[in-house]
Structure formats: C-alpha cells, structure tokens
Motif scaffolding. Structure first.
Motif, PDB file in Angstrom:
ATOM      1  N   UNK B  61       1.021  -1.170   0.060  1.00  0.00           N
ATOM      2  CA  UNK B  61       0.001  -0.102  -0.103  1.00  0.00           C
ATOM      3  C   UNK B  61       0.966   1.135   0.060  1.00  0.00           C
ATOM      4  N   UNK B  62       0.596   2.201  -0.856  1.00  0.00           N
ATOM      5  CA  UNK B  62       1.309   3.317  -0.895  1.00  0.00           C
ATOM      6  C   UNK B  62       1.367   4.369   0.108  1.00  0.00           C
ATOM      7  N   UNK B  86       0.673   5.533 -12.990  1.00  0.00           N
ATOM      8  CA  UNK B  86       0.907   4.193 -12.221  1.00  0.00           C
ATOM      9  C   UNK B  86       2.160   3.874 -11.891  1.00  0.00           C
ATOM     10  N   UNK B 300       1.807  -2.329 -12.615  1.00  0.00           N
ATOM     11  CA  UNK B 300       1.871  -3.071 -11.250  1.00  0.00           C
ATOM     12  C   UNK B 300       0.201  -3.402 -10.907  1.00  0.00           C
ATOM     13  N   UNK B 301      -0.250  -4.626 -10.796  1.00  0.00           N
ATOM     14  CA  UNK B 301      -1.376  -4.960 -10.800  1.00  0.00           C
ATOM     15  C   UNK B 301      -1.827  -4.980  -9.019  1.00  0.00           C
ATOM     16  N   UNK B 303      -1.417  -2.431  -7.102  1.00  0.00           N
ATOM     17  CA  UNK B 303      -1.326  -0.600  -6.667  1.00  0.00           C
ATOM     18  C   UNK B 303      -2.261  -0.071  -7.445  1.00  0.00           C
ATOM     19  N   UNK B 304      -3.009   0.720  -7.068  1.00  0.00           N
ATOM     20  CA  UNK B 304      -4.085   1.506  -8.043  1.00  0.00           C
ATOM     21  C   UNK B 304      -3.243   2.751  -8.743  1.00  0.00           C
ATOM     22  N   UNK B 305      -3.723   3.298  -9.404  1.00  0.00           N
ATOM     23  CA  UNK B 305      -3.238   4.489 -10.218  1.00  0.00           C
ATOM     24  C   UNK B 305      -3.241   5.442  -9.114  1.00  0.00           C
ATOM     25  N   UNK B 306      -2.160   6.416  -8.999  1.00  0.00           N
ATOM     26  CA  UNK B 306      -2.173   7.829  -8.256  1.00  0.00           C
ATOM     27  C   UNK B 306      -2.529   8.976  -9.194  1.00  0.00           C
TER      28      UNK B 306
END
Ligand code: ZN
Lengths: 101, 501
Positions: B61-62, B86, B300-301, B303-306
């Motif tokens: 998680x970012x 992403x 990266x599957x 992690x969701x986009x930023x």
C-alpha cells in the motif's frame, strides 16, 4: 493471427529463467498462440472509445499513513531461507564468469 | 589502465554531453509500501515484513508521505505534476530484491519536464548560470544490500557467495533524471558537480531526505558522451555509484579524457556501465549492455493509479520553503557583500548561523567575522561542523554587541568565544569567570603607561622627533603588561597627551 516462433519461446524462457527441453518449445509456442488469439478476441469487441484498463476496480489514490508497523522476528524470517549466515540471507554465487580485463 | 588524453586537448576536439541520474532515499518514517522503519544502520534483516520480503499473499500500500515528498520535489524542480500515473513492475533476477521485481514507474512518471539552474565559476572568475533540464522525477523502492564473500576483494567477481540484508529493500526512492546537458564544454565536470550540489541543497531545504552521500541516501550515476563539434552525439557510457560531490566531477573528467583517447585512436565507444574508483579517480567497465536488458515492465497490478488532485498539488506548492538559490541571492543583497564573501560563508556551512546571528542583533560584518574566523578555526580543530560546535547565534551576537560597545576588544572577544565553545557558559559568565574586562579606566592605564614609557626611552625620543609610528612599541608594552585587556585606542591617546606629541 498471431504466430509465436520457437525462437521467441526460447527468449521468453531465458527471461523467466526456465530451462525448457527442446521438444517442449513447439508445444509452448502453440499454447502461447492460443492465449494471444483469445486476447485478440477481446480487442475485436473493445472499440477505440474503450480505454485500456490495467485494474479491475475504478479507484485511485489508495494510500496509507506514514507510520511504523511491527516487523517480523529475524530468526523466523531466516528460518524460511535455504541458507543464512551472520543474520543475512545466503545466496549462491551471482556471477560465474571472470571479471573482464 | 586506460589511455588518457590531456583534458584541454580533449576539449579542443570534442564536445561533451552529460546526463545525470540521481537517486534520493526519502526520509519517511516507514517504507514505500509497508510499515517497516527506514532507519539507517540497524541490525541486518530486522526491519523487514511480509510485504518488503515479497512473501506470498502480502500486498503493498502506497505511503502518502512519499507521494507528497515526490510531488514537492517535482514542484521545486519546476516540473509538471501528472494528473494520473501508475506504478510499474520491473522484472529482473537479482537477489537484491526478494520479489524478483522492483516496483518503479516506467512510462508514466509522477513529475516531468522541469529544470534547475546551477551556477559554476568560469576560469576568468565570472559565474556562469547553466539551466539543467529535468526529464522526469519518479518513485520506486530501494533494493537490499549485498555483501560478497570470498574471492580477493569482496567484489562480486570471484566471490564464492553473497549475503543479503533486506532492511533497505522497499525504502522510498526517488529517481531524478536530467535531459542531456549540452554546450558546457570544459565546464562539464563542474556543471555535473554543481547540479548534484544544488539538488542536494534543495532536498535538504525541502526536508524530504537527509541526503547523506556517504550513507547512500543520495547516489549519482553520470552519463557522458563525446562528439566532434557539430556532429551527432556519440555513444554514451554510464558511470555508476559516484558517491561524493568531488567524485562526480572527477568521474566526468576521467571519462572525457578516456573517451577522447579512444576516439583519437579511431576506436568506438562501447555503450556500457562503468564503475568509478575513489582511490585513483578512474572508471572501469562493468556489465556490458550489448544484450539489452529486457525488464518486461507492466502496470503494477497490486497498486492502484495515483491521481493527484490539483487542489492537493496547490496545497503542497504552498508548503515549499524559499529555495536555496533564492535565499542566497536575497541574503547576499541584504548584506551587500561580494560573490566571493558569500561563497566563503556558504562553503563554511555558516549561512544559517550568520543569518540568525544578524537577526539576534549583530551587524553582518561582525557576524561573518566571528563565524568564519575564530569559530571556524575551533570547529576545524575539533573536526566538527560549525553548527555542532555548541555556540549559538545568540551568544555570538552578544559578543559582537560587547565589542561594538567597547567593553571587549577583538582579543578578549576571541577568549570569550573560546570559553563558550569550551562549555564554560554564556558569554557574560565567561567574562566574569575569566575576568575578561577591557581596562579603559585612565588611572589603571596611566600606571602601566608610565612604566612602559620609562622602559622604552628610545621610542619616546623617536615620538618626540615626530615619528609617531614608534608609539606601537609602547602601546604593545602596555597591552602585554595588562595581558591584552587594555583599550588600545585609549592608551594611544594617553601616550600622545603624556608626551605632548
Ligand atoms: Zn516491510
């Protein structure tokens, strides 16, 4: 439609560090072909107005706070490794070749 | 050993193009994608968890603070901030990453297309400003640390096996890539050094990293190519892990001289990674890039986009401090001092100290004089930074005030500062304890003066003949008798009165 060559399978196998026997190359080339054909069918259905997606959920900006969480115990961590030494993971020699002159 | 061409000769035939890739470890409390601490120097593999060890079933998680720091860095470097981007998975097999891939950014970096202006001194004593274009600023995670065991030198070649510590794996890392920098000619090595210096100062002022090159929290790779003027750019080499400011300059200088020799001999430059050697300033070839690396990047599957909201970006813009170059220009103008004097303050690491001392009431000349003189000397003797000497700007301002009021002369002031630096307390306490008071009381001075006159009749005769410079001998004798505590200006007046000269 797609045609994966044996040479491409050799390249992919090398990138994935897989040691494939020669007689398996044709077999995998055919399988990869079938997979790509299946993906191509999706492309036929999705018109230009459908953007490519990489994630199945429509979410962005999922973050966590910058706080610390407990770590694992080192003994437990290293017990999972094939080899350990001085509190570190021990891995086989990385480069086989001699240093270039 | 490489053949080298004389530096000036090389520059007379070839134009260098430089490019710099700088990695900065962020100073967040936790790692990029997990809650492990990021402190330097911990026992090996004690700052690890399922996420940064890549154990099955774990998910990253970012870290919000890492994104904020990267956006602030991008803004400070005049970049555009992506409205959507992403993370990408960079696949490779090397034991420094337990996952067998590194989470990075590929074709969608968070910040793009900025610049940083750097100043370099030219040989004729001028200062030239060079604009270094910033191609991209992107986020990734740091790798673990390998120790190679066996073999002759602890290097990877010839090692029997390697040991891995994953404490560093997953620490947020920001990569800053310049555009190719052209047209700098013989200044190229200085420009490279000035750029990394300016970048370090900006990171420090933003508070996003401790940017300690010696601990690896700022690392630099230097790219260089040569071509005859007007020709297309040549093939470049990439010198890895150039880990001090001086090494940045030396490695670029070395590559210019080495590549010029290869080209002079009709050879071609091999596109390759090279290693820099601190001991003799040389570079030697590392891995050849003949077999192009194929990292098979893909989004990266896990992690969701930023997607930074413009309002959020504006908020972050509001948190930017006055940047170092702007602050320097402002202070130099406020103080009204030359480029040379300003450089002395900066090189001594005294900018903030002098600024605060002035804010505490000292005038700029006095503030600079004490920090760059007595205090810099003491710091050097002790091998510590000025800021760690244990003397505060308020204390220096108090000493300057006492000198301005005539209570202390320079000699006494030095003793007071020496006492403060030795931990004897505040300036007034040191003065009281050591009895450091300027004697300007006429009766006390006259007694010492009369003794000095009696003992220096030669000088008296000269003064009476009009050779007033001979007064120095008598004043010196009075200073000696009072152990430096006499007010020299008053002694001179009294002497001339006494002799009627
Ligand atoms: Zn972790």
């Amino acid at each position: 439609m797609s045609a994966i060559t044996r040479a491409e399978v050799v390249h992919l196998a090398r990138l994935a560090r897989l040691d494939l026997p020669d007689d398996a190359l044709t077999h995998y080339a055919e399988q990869l072909d079938a997979i790509l054909d299946a993906v191509a069918m999706v492309s036929e259905v999705a018109a230009d107005d459908v953007p490519a997606t990489s994630h199945p959920v429509p979410l962005t900006n999922v973050f966590r706070d910058d706080t610390n969480q407990p770590c694992l115990a080192r003994a437990e961590v290293l017990a999972q490794a094939p080899a350990a030494e001085d509190g570190r993971f021990r891995v086989p020699r990385i480069l086989d070749d001699e240093e270039p002159a | 050993m490489s053949t080298l061409v004389d530096y000036d000769d090389a520059l007379s035939r070839y134009e260098p193009v430089i490019g710099l890739e700088v990695h900065v470890e962020l100073g967040t409390a936790s790692k990029m994608f997990c809650g492990c601490p990021t402190t330097f120097g911990g026992q090996p593999n004690t700052q690890v968890c399922p996420v940064c060890l890549g154990l099955p079933g774990s998910l990253p998680v970012v870290n919000r603070a890492a994104i904020e720091s990267t956006i602030r860095m991008g803004l400070a470097l005049n970049c555009d901030i992506a409205s959507w981007c992403r993370f990408a998975r960079k696949n490779y097999f090397y034991p420094d990453m337990p996952k067998d891939y590194q989470i990075s950014q590929y074709d969608e970096p968070l910040c793009t297309d900025g610049y940083l202006d750097v100043s370099v001194p030219t040989p004729d004593g001028e200062v030239q400003v060079v604009r270094v274009g910033i191609e991209r600023v992107h986020m990734e995670e740091d790798t673990g640390k390998l120790t190679h065991t066996g073999g002759a030198t602890g290097r990877i070649h010839g090692a029997d096996y390697s040991l891995v510590d994953y404490n560093r794996a997953g620490i947020p890392l920001v990569e800053i890539v310049t555009k190719p920098v052209t047209g700098t000619g013989a200044l190229a090595p200085m420009v490279a050094r000035a750029y990394v210096t300016a970048l370090r100062d900006i990171m420090r002022s933003l508070g996003v990293s401790d940017v300690r090159m010696e601990e690896g929290s700022l690392r630099c790779d230097a790219n260089l190519s040569l071509a005859p003027p007007g020709e297309p750019w040549g093939t470049r080499t990439e010198t890895k892990n150039v880990n001090s400011l001086r090494s940045v300059e030396r490695s670029v200088t070395f590559e210019i001289r080495r590549q010029a020799a290869v080209l002079d001999g009709g050879g071609t430059i091999t596109q390759e990674t090279r290693h820099f050697h601190e001991d003799d300033g040389s570079t030697t070839p590392g891995r050849s890039k003949e077999e192009a690396e194929d990292y098979r990047y893909f989004p990266e599957p896990d992690l969701l986009p930023v997607a930074p909201d413009p309002v959020w970006v504006d908020e972050l813009r509001g948190t930017l401090p006055e940047l170092p170059a702007v602050r320097r220009a402002r202070l130099q103008q406020e103080w009204g001092i030359s480029d040379f004097d300003m450089d002395s303050v900066i090189n001594a690491g005294a900018l903030g100290l002098v600024e605060t001392t002035i804010a505490a009431g000292a005038d700029q000349a006095a503030a600079r004089k004490w920090w760059l003189g007595e205090l810099a000397r003491t710091a050097k003797e002790r091998g510590v930074d000025l800021a760690d000497l244990g003397v505060t700007p308020v204390q220096v301002a108090r000493v300057a005030e006492l000198v301005a009021a005539g209570t202390l002369n320079d000699k006494l002031a030095r003793q007071v500062l020496e006492g403060v630096a030795a931990g004897e307390g505040e300036p007034d306490a040191v003065i009281a304890a050591r009895g450091l008071v300027l004697v300007s009381d006429d009766d006390a001075l006259l007694a010492a003066l009369d003794e000095a006159i009696a003992a220096n009749q030669d000088a008296v005769a000269k003064i009476q003949e009009g050779k007033v410079q001979a007064a120095g001998a008598i004043i010196g004798a009075v200073m000696k008798a009072t152990r430096g505590q006499a007010d020299a200006a008053r002694v001179r007046e009294l002497l001339l009165e006494r002799l009627g000269a």
